[in-house]
Design a protein around this motif. Structure first.
Motif, PDB file in Angstrom:
ATOM      1  N   CYS A  94       0.848  -1.196   0.000  1.00  0.00           N
ATOM      2  CA  CYS A  94       0.000   0.000   0.000  1.00  0.00           C
ATOM      3  C   CYS A  94       0.874   1.233   0.000  1.00  0.00           C
ATOM      4  CB  CYS A  94      -0.886   0.051   1.250  1.00  0.00           C
ATOM      5  SG  CYS A  94      -1.975  -1.346   1.487  1.00  0.00           S
ATOM      6  N   SER A  95       0.332   2.306  -0.566  1.00  0.00           N
ATOM      7  CA  SER A  95       1.007   3.601  -0.503  1.00  0.00           C
ATOM      8  C   SER A  95      -0.039   4.682  -0.348  1.00  0.00           C
ATOM      9  CB  SER A  95       1.844   3.846  -1.758  1.00  0.00           C
ATOM     10  OG  SER A  95       1.010   3.935  -2.896  1.00  0.00           O
ATOM     11  N   GLU A  97      -0.545   9.155  -0.513  1.00  0.00           N
ATOM     12  CA  GLU A  97      -0.048  10.508  -0.778  1.00  0.00           C
ATOM     13  C   GLU A  97      -0.940  11.466   0.013  1.00  0.00           C
ATOM     14  OE1 GLU A  97       2.670  10.938  -2.650  1.00  0.00           O
ATOM     15  OE2 GLU A  97       2.709   8.799  -3.133  1.00  0.00           O
TER      16      GLU A  97
END
Length: 159
Positions: A94-95, A97
């Motif tokens: 997962c990422s 921003e």
């Protein structure tokens, strides 16, 4: 429980009912989602929308929402979306921003949409917004399906 009971089929009418029953079973044993007072607003096949109110104890040293809480909200919504077919599915990566701060009293909503599902792997995107529609964060999760059911025996009725 006998072997016959453990393989009993539980028929459901459609994919929406499958998603709702799976989400209810998951939520019942999800101490994190419950503990953070997240609300499931919507689930469907490959989708989920959850919300969470930012409390004072969720603020960091800048008096904005700690990023870990925003990530946790997105991750929980991701979990409900990718498990919606009653197949145990876990995060493979997962990422996130962060685009704008969440503030005390904000109601943050994470809306997850399946982007791709192929074999045992899926990709899901989440948009986190506040109560004014301001985009707070973008999250992407990659899922991996295991060989198990969330609710054993829950199956779509055959036509």
């Amino acid at each position: 429980m006998t072997n016959e009971e453990s393989t009993q089929q539980i028929p459901v009418e459609n994919s929406q009912q499958m998603a709702e029953l799976t989400a209810a079973a998951m939520f019942a044993s999800d101490a994190t989602t419950q503990g953070l007072k997240m609300q499931i607003l919507q689930v469907g096949e490959g989708t989920a929308t959850l919300s969470m109110l930012i409390r004072p104890d969720m603020l960091n040293g800048h008096k904005t929402c700690h990023g870990g809480y925003l990530f946790t909200l997105a991750d929980s919504a991701f979990a409900f979306a990718c498990n919606s077919r009653n197949q145990v599915t876990v995060a493979a990566g997962c990422s996130i921003e962060y685009l704008a701060p969440g503030r005390e009293g904000d109601l943050i909503t994470a809306t997850v949409t399946e982007q791709s599902l192929s074999g045992r792997t899926g990709v899901y995107d989440a948009r986190l917004t506040n109560q004014h529609g301001l985009l707070i964060a973008l999250f992407r999760g990659k899922s991996h399906r295991l060989n198990a059911e969330v609710v054993p025996g829950l199956k779509l009725k055959e036509e």
